[in-house]
Design a protein around this motif. Sequence first.
Motif, PDB file in Angstrom:
ATOM      1  N   LEU A 175       0.830  -1.208   0.000  1.00 23.58           N
ATOM      2  CA  LEU A 175       0.000   0.000   0.000  1.00 23.58           C
ATOM      3  C   LEU A 175       0.861   1.253   0.000  1.00 23.58           C
ATOM      4  N   TYR A 176       1.914   1.248   0.817  1.00 28.13           N
ATOM      5  CA  TYR A 176       2.816   2.401   0.847  1.00 28.13           C
ATOM      6  C   TYR A 176       3.531   2.554  -0.498  1.00 28.13           C
ATOM      7  N   ALA A 177       3.975   1.442  -1.050  1.00 26.98           N
ATOM      8  CA  ALA A 177       4.707   1.487  -2.322  1.00 26.98           C
ATOM      9  C   ALA A 177       3.828   2.046  -3.442  1.00 26.98           C
ATOM     10  N   VAL A 178       2.610   1.537  -3.558  1.00 23.48           N
ATOM     11  CA  VAL A 178       1.716   1.988  -4.631  1.00 23.48           C
ATOM     12  C   VAL A 178       1.324   3.448  -4.421  1.00 23.48           C
ATOM     13  N   SER A 179       1.127   3.853  -3.178  1.00 20.75           N
ATOM     14  CA  SER A 179       0.813   5.261  -2.902  1.00 20.75           C
ATOM     15  C   SER A 179       1.959   6.160  -3.331  1.00 20.75           C
ATOM     16  N   ALA A 180       3.186   5.764  -3.013  1.00 23.08           N
ATOM     17  CA  ALA A 180       4.354   6.560  -3.395  1.00 23.08           C
ATOM     18  C   ALA A 180       4.474   6.671  -4.911  1.00 23.08           C
ATOM     19  N   ILE A 181       4.281   5.555  -5.583  1.00 25.71           N
ATOM     20  CA  ILE A 181       4.366   5.537  -7.050  1.00 25.71           C
ATOM     21  C   ILE A 181       3.278   6.426  -7.656  1.00 25.71           C
ATOM     22  N   GLY A 182       2.071   6.318  -7.127  1.00 27.48           N
ATOM     23  CA  GLY A 182       0.960   7.116  -7.636  1.00 27.48           C
ATOM     24  C   GLY A 182       1.163   8.604  -7.426  1.00 27.48           C
TER      25      GLY A 182
END
Length: 205
Positions: free
Chosen positions: A103-110
């Motif tokens: 969740l943190y990774a996808v949020s950062a990427i987004g």
Amino acid sequence: DKTDYRDVSAHLDVSASPMVLFSGPLHYLLEYPYGCVEQNSSGVIGLAGLRGLIAGGMVPGITPRETDRFLARGINHIFSMQTESGGFGYWPGYKNPNQWGTLYAVSAIGIAAKNGFAVPESRVKKAIGYLKETIQKKENGIGYRSFAAFALSLCGGLDANTLGAVMSDYHREDRLSGLYLALADIEIGGHPSGDLEQTVRTALG
């Protein structure tokens, strides 16, 4: 003991902009040494969120070039932890995805993509696929699923039906989940209503 003034030094930043207050913390992010998926993502989120202001020269002492250099390193490091499932391991080399770390990774990427930083589309699609699968599982809990909805919305991977399914399990007393759902709804062009709107009002005072 008396202090020798020759041994004392000081640094003073003077600016008409309150953005000067960000300079110190942002330099800390540029030098952030840790490498797990949550820590790395947190550093990327902070810089990516301010990338537009930095590019506009509104944050003294930080250049767009050094910001993008850090973001490139951070994004590449995040993707180095992506597993075959599309989710992200907690550390490089881990074969199994960590649900919350993802969740943190996808949020950062987004957030990086929304602020103009190029990210590999095929890798993002794999991550979206992973979250679209895990968000459907009610056993993951409303806290996880609401955060997943928000993360998906940042990457353009959330549809109204999926959001509606998560909202149907939302309980008003869970304020953080309500904020995630409200933000996700706004991100995909909706407008929070009823309990979600009240949650936002309460949280913001």
